[in-house]
Design a protein around this motif. Structure first.
Motif, mmCIF file in Angstrom:
data_model
loop_
_atom_site.group_PDB
_atom_site.id
_atom_site.type_symbol
_atom_site.label_atom_id
_atom_site.label_comp_id
_atom_site.label_asym_id
_atom_site.label_seq_id
_atom_site.Cartn_x
_atom_site.Cartn_y
_atom_site.Cartn_z
ATOM 1 N N SER A 188 -5.193 -5.487 -3.721
ATOM 2 C CA SER A 188 -5.980 -6.516 -4.179
ATOM 3 C C SER A 188 -5.086 -7.487 -5.279
ATOM 4 O O SER A 188 -5.487 -8.819 -5.473
ATOM 5 N N GLN A 189 -3.911 -7.104 -5.766
ATOM 6 C CA GLN A 189 -3.121 -7.908 -6.674
ATOM 7 C C GLN A 189 -2.087 -8.580 -6.039
ATOM 8 O O GLN A 189 -1.519 -9.455 -6.343
ATOM 9 N N PHE A 190 -1.605 -7.994 -4.744
ATOM 10 C CA PHE A 190 -0.821 -8.671 -3.945
ATOM 11 C C PHE A 190 -1.352 -9.773 -2.933
ATOM 12 O O PHE A 190 -0.619 -10.685 -2.566
ATOM 13 N N LEU A 211 7.608 -10.913 -2.234
ATOM 14 C CA LEU A 211 7.435 -10.035 -3.555
ATOM 15 C C LEU A 211 7.187 -8.625 -3.188
ATOM 16 O O LEU A 211 7.878 -7.949 -3.692
ATOM 17 N N GLN A 225 3.992 -13.889 -1.328
ATOM 18 C CA GLN A 225 3.584 -12.528 -1.950
ATOM 19 C C GLN A 225 3.896 -11.528 -0.996
ATOM 20 O O GLN A 225 4.308 -10.418 -1.354
ATOM 21 N N CYS A 227 0.793 -1.185 -0.116
ATOM 22 C CA CYS A 227 -0.047 0.086 -0.011
ATOM 23 C C CYS A 227 0.827 1.168 -0.052
ATOM 24 O O CYS A 227 1.860 1.482 1.055
ATOM 25 N N TYR A 283 9.336 -5.420 -3.902
ATOM 26 C CA TYR A 283 8.896 -4.130 -4.526
ATOM 27 C C TYR A 283 9.029 -2.894 -3.805
ATOM 28 O O TYR A 283 9.566 -1.758 -4.366
ATOM 29 N N ARG A 284 8.428 -2.916 -2.558
ATOM 30 C CA ARG A 284 8.675 -1.655 -1.610
ATOM 31 C C ARG A 284 9.895 -1.100 -1.173
ATOM 32 O O ARG A 284 10.222 -0.128 -0.830
ATOM 33 N N TYR A 332 -3.227 -2.028 -5.758
ATOM 34 C CA TYR A 332 -2.181 -2.880 -5.487
ATOM 35 C C TYR A 332 -2.397 -3.798 -4.545
ATOM 36 O O TYR A 332 -2.007 -5.033 -4.772
#
Lengths: 304, 239
Positions: free
Chosen positions: A141-143, A264, A261, A114, A268-269, A139
């Motif tokens: 909902s995708q992660f 991942l 997840q 988020c 990303y963050r 994002y």
């Protein structure tokens, strides 16, 4: 790693652990350092006790002010945070029901992903949601490894897609924090658990519930349900929605390893995005240094 | 022998050589003007420093700006390809044409751009090694941005979540690479004291004859003559 005795680490876990500890060394730790622990709350869902009456669904909608849908509801949505669904083939059709809601992970990929801080981990363990902070990137909902946060209608022009999900009925707890009694509380805990007539959904101290669930699982195993298991004790750092399953997780559409997840989302963050931000600083510093050098060394009259 | 001064001798004559067409320059600046807002509105997601607090509504609107700029960013090369396909093809061929002199150029570039040692720069065609690298990064970057961006724009909630995440990460990595390249390009074209003619040419379309000879000898003399001169110069050992 196994719970007791010598740790058993296979190659895949070893690589994952090495990577995780390396990034842990390199990066500032975020979230909570400890796994799900003391003083934290949880909801326990016992599939063997569920009769599929959907009292939980209705209580959820009532307390959270969500509009009614035609029954039976078939999917989670921004206005349906709690769903009872019958799974085909589960436990030979005897007890096919499962309750889908936010699993309130300790290692919550949605919170990590988020960008605006709308999703956060409450000290009581649940994943809170502040819709005023949500910028609608979707994002989460995708992660989410469970596919829980649901996007509203996606605006094709703006890409706007405000997500929403179960909040553990956070308003009750926040009201208690501020000393103001919550209107229409219907009990101090999550409305679904307060409403369940059979004790399939209960809530309370997480450690107590884990112990209780383990007892129930061995009871079920001694009976007709040889495949019974507790889901959520260690998954994704420990879930705050524990589930007693009568079949393997995949039969309920649950991932065996939802922690991937989070890893991942963390890459990303904590690596890609800071690198992108650092590029600005590095580039500015580089340009300034290069300009300084060029000014000192290049004499235009010679060049011309 | 005596030299008679004439009136015109006191005037410096500069021959100006056309380098970019009107359309090329226009497209270049539209691309620039869309790249910068794209970078800034995208960067908002990257840092906790820029997280919204009370200003979330503003942040929601930034995504609209990002998409408007994206349309311009994506449309520029497409329009150029439609209007002047042959010239675009010519550019692409020029961009992807590398030879051993490019290695020499890269080796000589650091002392040249930082210390002003310009003697070792091998002859270059209309676009030097750095300009060609920038163009390639931007072409590949624009394609990657376009595919991943359209996928996320129209695929949210439609395509599988893991594909969406892959597009998200690819989009961000493309930003890191292209923005780093952009900063080098910006520095050399706008800030660097020796390169002002490059900026001027992108504005007015012309470079001076001396600039073309110095910086783009293979364009100015033609490939064979430029290389011949360069080898001769090296053989003489003097710069």
């Amino acid at each position: 790693m196994s719970e007791t005795g010598a740790p058993r680490v296979n190659r895949r876990d070893f690589i994952r652990l090495s990577g995780a500890s390396l990034s842990g060394l390199l990066l500032h730790p975020s979230g909570r350092a400890l796994a799900a622990g003391e003083g934290e709350l949880a909801i326990l869902y016992d599939a063997s006790r569920c009769i599929g009456c959907r009292a939980c669904e209705r209580a959820c909608k009532e307390f959270n002010g969500l509009p009614a849908v035609e029954e039976p509801n078939t999917a989670l949505s921004p206005t349906s945070w709690n769903l009872i669904a019958a799974r085909e083939g589960v436990s030979h059709g005897q007890q096919p029901y499962f309750n889908y809601q936010c699993m309130h992970c300790t290692d919550a990929a949605c919170v990590m992903a988020c960008p605006s801080g709308a999703l956060a981990i409450d000290e009581r363990g649940f994943v809170s949601f502040d819709k005023n902070k949500c910028i609608g990137c979707g994002y989460c909902s995708q992660f989410c490894p469970f596919g829980i946060p649901q996007l509203g209608e996606v605006n094709l022009l703006t890409g706007q897609a405000v997500a929403s999900k179960c909040t553990f009925c956070q308003d009750k707890f926040f009201a208690a924090d501020s000393g103001v009694p919550c209107a229409d509380a219907g009990g101090g805990g999550p409305s679904c658990a307060e409403a369940c007539p059979t004790g399939a959904l209960i809530w309370g101290d997480r450690r107590t519930l884990v112990a209780r669930a383990k007892g129930r699982v061995s009871e079920l195993k001694d009976g007709d349900h040889k495949d019974a298991m507790l889901y959520g004790e260690h998954e994704a750092g420990g879930l705050h929605r524990l589930s007693i399953l009568l079949d393997e997780p995949s039969a309920y559409g649950l991932p065996e390893d939802p922690g991937g997840q989070f890893f991942l989302a963390r890459i990303y963050r904590k690596i890609i995005q800071p690198a992108g931000f650092a590029i600005f600083g590095v580039a500015l510093a580089g340009v300034t240094a290069a300009y300084g050098l060029a000014r000192r060394n290049i004499h235009m009259e010679e060049v011309e | 022998m005596s030299v008679r001064l004439r009136d015109t001798d006191s005037v410096i004559h500069i021959r100006w050589i056309p380098r970019y067409t009107v359309l090329e320059r226009f497209m270049h600046w539209v691309h620039t003007a869309s790249f910068l807002p794209l970078a800034l509105t995208g960067l908002v997601l990257f840092s906790p420093l820029l997280q919204c607090g009370a200003g979330c509504v503003a942040m929601r609107n930034l995504r609209i700006l990002h998409r408007i700029a994206a349309v311009f960013f994506g449309a520029t090369p497409i329009i150029y390809a439609l209007v002047q396909p042959r010239r675009m093809l010519m550019h692409v061929r020029e961009f992807f044409n590398f030879c051993r002199y490019d290695i020499d150029w890269l080796k000589a570039a650091v002392p040249y751009y930082l210390l002003g040692r310009h003697g070792a720069m091998p002859p270059q065609p209309r676009f030097n090694t750095g300009e060609r690298m920038n163009a390639i990064v931007m072409i590949v970057g624009a394609a990657v941005f376009g595919i991943s961006g359209l996928g996320m724009w129209f695929g949210k909630g439609v395509i599988p979540a893991n594909l969406y995440l892959a597009l998200l990460m690819v989009h961000d990595l493309a930003f890191i690479v292209t923005f780093a390249m952009f900063m080098v390009h910006f520095y050399l074209a706008v800030i660097h004291p020796m390169m002002w003619q490059s900026l001027v040419s992108m504005r007015f379309g012309y470079v001076s004859e001396s600039y073309a000879r110095e910086h783009h000898a293979r364009w100015y003399y033609g490939r064979e003559r430029a290389i011949q001169l360069w080898e001769q110069q090296k053989a003489e050992g003097g710069h």
